[in-house]
Design an enzyme around this catalytic site. Sequence first.
Site, PDB file in Angstrom:
ATOM      1  N   CYS A  96       0.829  -1.204   0.000  1.00  0.00           N
ATOM      2  CA  CYS A  96       0.000   0.000   0.000  1.00  0.00           C
ATOM      3  C   CYS A  96       0.869   1.263   0.000  1.00  0.00           C
ATOM      4  O   CYS A  96       1.702   1.441   0.884  1.00  0.00           O
ATOM      5  CB  CYS A  96      -0.911  -0.001   1.225  1.00  0.00           C
ATOM      6  SG  CYS A  96      -1.853   1.523   1.390  1.00  0.00           S
ATOM      7  N   HIS A 131      -3.885   1.198   8.103  1.00  0.00           N
ATOM      8  CA  HIS A 131      -4.402   0.688   6.830  1.00  0.00           C
ATOM      9  C   HIS A 131      -5.799   0.070   6.975  1.00  0.00           C
ATOM     10  O   HIS A 131      -6.638   0.174   6.086  1.00  0.00           O
ATOM     11  CB  HIS A 131      -3.425  -0.357   6.271  1.00  0.00           C
ATOM     12  CG  HIS A 131      -3.828  -0.927   4.953  1.00  0.00           C
ATOM     13  ND1 HIS A 131      -3.438  -0.359   3.755  1.00  0.00           N
ATOM     14  CD2 HIS A 131      -4.605  -1.996   4.628  1.00  0.00           C
ATOM     15  CE1 HIS A 131      -3.954  -1.070   2.750  1.00  0.00           C
ATOM     16  NE2 HIS A 131      -4.652  -2.060   3.259  1.00  0.00           N
ATOM     17  N   ASN A 143     -14.396   8.586  -2.006  1.00  0.00           N
ATOM     18  CA  ASN A 143     -14.969   7.388  -2.612  1.00  0.00           C
ATOM     19  C   ASN A 143     -14.684   6.248  -1.658  1.00  0.00           C
ATOM     20  O   ASN A 143     -13.533   5.999  -1.317  1.00  0.00           O
ATOM     21  CB  ASN A 143     -14.318   7.079  -3.960  1.00  0.00           C
ATOM     22  CG  ASN A 143     -14.692   8.091  -5.022  1.00  0.00           C
ATOM     23  OD1 ASN A 143     -15.754   8.714  -4.958  1.00  0.00           O
ATOM     24  ND2 ASN A 143     -13.823   8.272  -6.001  1.00  0.00           N
ATOM     25  N   HIS A 167      -6.762   1.716   1.697  1.00  0.00           N
ATOM     26  CA  HIS A 167      -6.359   2.550   2.834  1.00  0.00           C
ATOM     27  C   HIS A 167      -7.321   3.749   2.974  1.00  0.00           C
ATOM     28  O   HIS A 167      -7.634   4.389   1.977  1.00  0.00           O
ATOM     29  CB  HIS A 167      -4.928   3.033   2.576  1.00  0.00           C
ATOM     30  CG  HIS A 167      -4.245   3.552   3.788  1.00  0.00           C
ATOM     31  ND1 HIS A 167      -3.158   2.929   4.356  1.00  0.00           N
ATOM     32  CD2 HIS A 167      -4.498   4.636   4.556  1.00  0.00           C
ATOM     33  CE1 HIS A 167      -2.763   3.626   5.408  1.00  0.00           C
ATOM     34  NE2 HIS A 167      -3.576   4.664   5.553  1.00  0.00           N
ATOM     35  N   HIS A 193      -8.834   7.021   2.879  1.00  0.00           N
ATOM     36  CA  HIS A 193      -8.377   8.300   2.317  1.00  0.00           C
ATOM     37  C   HIS A 193      -9.498   8.956   1.538  1.00  0.00           C
ATOM     38  O   HIS A 193     -10.468   8.312   1.149  1.00  0.00           O
ATOM     39  CB  HIS A 193      -7.170   8.077   1.392  1.00  0.00           C
ATOM     40  CG  HIS A 193      -7.520   7.426   0.080  1.00  0.00           C
ATOM     41  ND1 HIS A 193      -7.846   6.092  -0.026  1.00  0.00           N
ATOM     42  CD2 HIS A 193      -7.624   7.933  -1.168  1.00  0.00           C
ATOM     43  CE1 HIS A 193      -8.121   5.794  -1.295  1.00  0.00           C
ATOM     44  NE2 HIS A 193      -8.000   6.902  -2.016  1.00  0.00           N
ATOM     45  N   GLN A 209     -10.136  12.532  -1.334  1.00  0.00           N
ATOM     46  CA  GLN A 209      -9.455  13.279  -2.381  1.00  0.00           C
ATOM     47  C   GLN A 209      -9.963  14.709  -2.429  1.00  0.00           C
ATOM     48  O   GLN A 209     -11.055  15.005  -1.950  1.00  0.00           O
ATOM     49  CB  GLN A 209      -9.700  12.619  -3.741  1.00  0.00           C
ATOM     50  CG  GLN A 209      -9.229  11.187  -3.809  1.00  0.00           C
ATOM     51  CD  GLN A 209      -9.385  10.640  -5.225  1.00  0.00           C
ATOM     52  OE1 GLN A 209      -8.741  11.098  -6.157  1.00  0.00           O
ATOM     53  NE2 GLN A 209     -10.266   9.675  -5.384  1.00  0.00           N
TER      54      GLN A 209
END
Length: 350
Positions: free
Chosen positions: A78, A125, A165, A176, A178, A180
């Site tokens: 990752c 993670h 997303n 992982h 996250h 954007q």
Amino acid sequence: MDPVMDPVLTRTVTKLSDGRELIYYDETPGHDRSAADQRDLPTVSTTSQLRRDPLTGEFTTVAGHRQDRIFLPAADQCPLDPSRPPGRLTEIPAADYDVAVFENRFPSLAGDTGRCEVVVFSSDHGSSFGSLPVARIRSIVDVWADRTAELGQRPGIEYVYCFENRGVEVGVTLHHPHGQIYAFTYVPPRMRKMLEVATAYHGSTGGCVACDALAEERAEAARVITSGRYFTAYVPYAGRWPFQVDIVPHRHVPDLPALTAAERDELAEIGKDCVGRLDGLFDGPMPYIGSWYQAPVGAGRAESHLRWQLAALRRAPGKLKHLAGTESGAGAFMNDIGPERAAAMLRGEQ
Ligand SMILES: [Zn+2]
Ligand SMILES: [Zn+2]
């Protein structure tokens, strides 16, 4: 201005080996953020073009270089994990971090077409937005606000879109946790449409369409999921998605940077609560798209009312809402679950 950065994050701007920015947001002071990126990455080359469709007037970004991006790597590969030199070198050189933001290595928007950033919510993670502590979500709210303010000051940027997303069903390429941020050089069509409606409504009534819709939802209460002092979460009367949760500030606030510290505190609690309710509906984590709608950089600030929309795609165990003929072809949404029923389920009344 209000003392909003409370608790204060420590922000450290660094560079990766290919020149991209990496920004650490630490919840406690005193971390050494000097670890260098030991990879020898080639400079990011992008071929993004902004093309306007003459038939619809809408823009498409053509970004052919993205086909080579990393797709669902194994957990031990990752790129969002902390680095473990010499063998495991990732996008984040530090041995640990709280929240980290970096320029996307495979950006849709770059240079003249804007900027794409990745916001890593945690070094863990295996966690997810909904399972993070409220304090971390509160930090992420501050990071979103800080990025909105900073990116909005860059030349040519017209709209800062923070989103998440979640789930392979939505096209996630990294597990992982996250989100954007896309900094657009134009106002995207959905935001433009909302601004046009808000502006027309203001012109004819003098009020805010989002404030009035919120007041009606709160009065009717049938679609309200939860409500606090500063925010209400509800399934909108004409929601498009099987489970759509709109989290809306009671105050007429244009964007994330304008939220007070007390509002951010409550937002973190309500956000965690709502994602938890979505995850608890069916078998396994709910795939969703979390979108922040806020004021554009230029005109329209007075008419804009901040909104966080969680668009959840699973309509029943094992069944996804697909955007097919009517939605993709005609732009006309068909919702198979009544918003009142969806709200009742999210309130735990099933
Ligand atoms: Zn990871
Ligand atoms: Zn309003």
